[in-house]
Enzyme design. Structure first.
Site, PDB file in Angstrom:
ATOM      1  N   CYS A  27      -9.725  -0.325 -16.923  1.00 29.38           N
ATOM      2  CA  CYS A  27      -9.007  -1.212 -16.517  1.00 29.38           C
ATOM      3  C   CYS A  27      -9.410  -2.859 -17.173  1.00 29.38           C
ATOM      4  O   CYS A  27     -10.687  -2.302 -17.740  1.00 29.38           O
ATOM      5  CB  CYS A  27      -8.995  -0.897 -14.834  1.00 29.38           C
ATOM      6  SG  CYS A  27     -10.571  -1.451 -14.420  1.00 29.38           S
ATOM      7  N   ALA A  28      -9.000  -3.814 -16.336  1.00 27.53           N
ATOM      8  CA  ALA A  28      -9.581  -4.625 -16.560  1.00 27.53           C
ATOM      9  C   ALA A  28     -11.036  -4.873 -17.009  1.00 27.53           C
ATOM     10  O   ALA A  28     -12.011  -6.023 -17.761  1.00 27.53           O
ATOM     11  CB  ALA A  28      -9.231  -5.567 -16.301  1.00 27.53           C
TER      12      ALA A  28
END
Length: 655
Positions: A27-28
């Site tokens: 993810c980020a």
């Protein structure tokens, strides 16, 4: 050689090699693994890797926190490992293989209740406030209640029943909607089904059922089909009937989608899903769910009020923290709600709030013993604050479980508080805010005794943590020097430009909304400051702009997060919402590309707040400085407060 090639090779070996990886994605901020055997992961070796800022396991996924360089790290990892990444949904599906049927069921229950918890919490606070207004006879008012002597507060009390009734009596609508959202089926059908369970005009209110005679039910509240009858009984505030009805609707819709041609599916799928689910709800599932719910409520209530209630309280108080670790604590939401519906309050929630406080006090004690060590304080103090506000995961996984003795001290303190809680029959109006603010949910007549119990939950774990450490009880050998399990929350600066110490950079608000302290972020990784320091903004408009003149260093493919680097070397990350990576870009529109130069105020990302919240995700957006070892970050003004895009919110000074 890639920037993180060496770290990636080390990570691959530390997690047990290529053959131990079932799936990998990111993810980020985090690498997300599904491991075939989690016991092969060497946590100590992983957390020693320079690029890794922490590890934890959640919902069957092993996660390593990297920071906003995670896309680069991910590319280097796939290159050295030869493992092809998968989508977020594929990783979640693979992760379920690491969960047994009970874990999968509880995970589903948690995902169903999470979106409706804010409403339940608000409802609990409203009931608590109304109880103070109408249920407490004040000596200063000659033994009268506030509503008896004040027209204004009498009106306020009446007005507050509007949202109170909507939240609790209409709870089945929220449950059937949330089930439909979780199962990926038509949410409007879930809402319609929920309304059909509580129709105030056509069904006998569940609260009135016990006081209504059988003769009246037979004559007025019955559907007569000639050869059989069905009682017209509502399921106001009932959990299990709504849950079972919602699941039946979702599975019916899934079935018909597979077997009805798409050209006519719009006509037949909704009808053939809703009508059978509605019939089942009022003939089979509703009565069964009502009976099971009453049985569970009766059993728990017997434990809370029976002859050995002190033992029940002691055991529940001690075991709630371990339940959090296993995920089994999610089942208490349904039990609490059922208790409120059946008996007008819950005795479980006060003990849950006390357990939060006890684990937070154990961490606070750990911080006190190591307060002069900056690295120790960076992880333990935010974790203690988080636990005092009802979120114990940072405390449990960040300190207490790693070193055992704070965890044991917290369990003992919570057990003593739980024993006293049931002894004095302390009851909450409903589920409320956890930790110290939990007193706001307690029924007015028990608030004073609950305040004393909070003191017990603070003092006992704090003192026991110090005692266990000095006596060497429950301590691990690797804790000989009392090292905290914190991880570095620092990323390498991308710019080599040297700027003078004391150089001040003003950061403007990238959003319009309400800015608050970072510890209020819904995600403990951000709230703890693991990723960096800054603020969190609850946006009122879906437009993210650049807070400084900078270069776009990271733009995540799903467009929910963006990183910036200024010419002075300041690194920033803005992460729109929590777990919004799961939306795969739906509701987000990027106006820049990675590598673009932007000026303060330039549009970066547009996002649909309604779509994000409808999907069950918060939109609170952390705005953080990730290279906090190079820059001192300070929030401007008293928090929280309203901001407009372009308002000054932070200063960052070069160290």
């Amino acid at each position: 050689m890639g920037k993180f090639e060496q770290d990636a090779r080390e990570m691959l070996e530390a997690i047990g090699g290529k053959e131990n990886v079932a799936a990998v994605t990111h993810c980020a901020t985090r690498m997300r693994f599904v491991l075939n055997d989690e016991s092969k992961a060497d946590i100590e070796r992983l957390e020693a890797i320079p690029a890794v800022k922490g590890t934890f396991t959640n919902a069957g996924q092993f996660q390593a926190i990297i920071g906003n360089d995670v896309p680069v790290f991910y590319n280097d990892f796939t290159a050295v490992s030869g493992i092809e990444g998968v989508s977020k949904e594929a990783a979640k599906t693979a992760a379920q293989k690491n969960q047994n049927w009970l874990q999968r069921s509880l995970s589903m229950l948690a995902e169903i209740f999470t979106p409706i918890l804010p409403a339940i919490i608000v409802g609990g606070l409203i009931l608590g406030f109304r109880n103070i207004l109408e249920g407490v006879q004040w000596s200063a008012l000659d033994g009268k209640t506030i509503v008896e002597v004040s027209t204004f507060w009498h009106g306020i009390n009446d007005f507050l029943w509007l949202p109170g009734e909507a939240i609790f009596q209409y709870l089945p609508v929220g449950i059937t909607w949330s089930v439909s959202r979780k199962m990926g089926t038509s949410q409007i059908l879930g809402i319609v089904l929920g309304i059909c369970l509580i129709s105030p005009n056509q069904l006998l209110n569940a609260y009135d059922f016990a006081s209504t005679s059988a003769a009246e039910i037979a004559s007025k509240w019955t559907w007569d089909f000639g050869f059989f009858t069905v009682e017209k009984v509502g399921y106001q505030a009932q959990v299990l009937p709504a849950l079972l009805a919602g699941l039946s609707l979702a599975y019916l819709e899934r079935f018909w989608r597979k077997h009805i041609p798409e050209v006519v599916s719009m006509i037949f799928v909704p009808f053939l899903s809703l009508m059978p689910a509605l019939i089942l709800a009022h003939t089979v599932l509703g009565p069964i769910g009502w009976t099971i719910g009453k049985g569970i409520s009766f059993a728990v209530l017997a434990g809370l009020t029976g002859p050995v209630k002190w033992l029940f309280g002691a055991l529940f108080g001690a075991l709630y923290a371990p339940l959090v670790i296993t995920g089994l604590h999610h089942m208490t939401n349904a039990i609490d709600t059922q208790l409120v519906a059946d008996s007008g309050g819950t005795g479980l929630w006060p003990m849950i709030a006390l357990s939060n406080i006890a684990q937070g006090s154990a961490v606070l004690s750990y911080y006190w013993m190591n307060r002069h060590d900056e690295r120790e304080a960076q992880i333990s103090l935010p974790a203690a604050i988080s636990a005092y506000l009802g979120v114990t995961e940072p405390a449990l996984f960040g300190v207490n479980l790693k070193y055992i003795y704070p965890f044991i001290a917290g369990m003992i303190g919570s057990s003593i508080a739980g024993l006293l809680c049931t002894t004095f029959n302390v009851t909450a109006n409903a589920i409320g805010i956890g930790g110290l603010p939990g007193i706001l949910s307690i029924q007015a007549k028990y608030m004073i005794i609950f305040a004393f119990l909070m003191l017990v939950a603070i003092v006992v774990p704090f003192a026991l943590t110090i005692f266990f450490r000095k006596a060497g009880f429950f301590t691990k050998t690797e804790d000989a020097t009392v090292k905290a399990p914190q991880v570095d929350a620092v990323a390498e600066a991308k710019k080599t430009t040297e700027v003078e110490s004391g150089t001040l950079i003003t950061v403007h608000s990238p959003l319009q909304g309400t800015v608050d302290v970072l510890s209020q972020a819904p995600d403990p990784v951000f709230a703890q400051g693991v990723m960096g320091q800054g603020v969190v903004i609850e946006p009122s408009e879906g437009e993210l702009v650049a807070p400084v003149d900078a270069t776009v260093s990271v733009l995540f493919p799903t467009k929910h997060a963006v990183g910036l680097v200024t010419d002075q070397g300041l690194e920033m990350l803005m992460h729109i919402g929590m777990d919004t990576v799961n939306l795969d870009g739906q509701g987000f529109t990027a106006h820049v590309n990675q590598g673009d130069q932007v000026k303060a105020g330039d549009r970066l990302i547009s996002f649909d707040i309604e779509a994000i919240t409808a999907a069950g995700y918060p939109v609170a957006t952390p705005v953080i400085v990730t290279n906090q070892n190079d820059f001192q970050t300070d929030a401007l003004g008293s928090l929280p407060h309203a901001v407009k895009r372009g308002d000054d919110i932070l200063t960052a000074s070069k160290l």
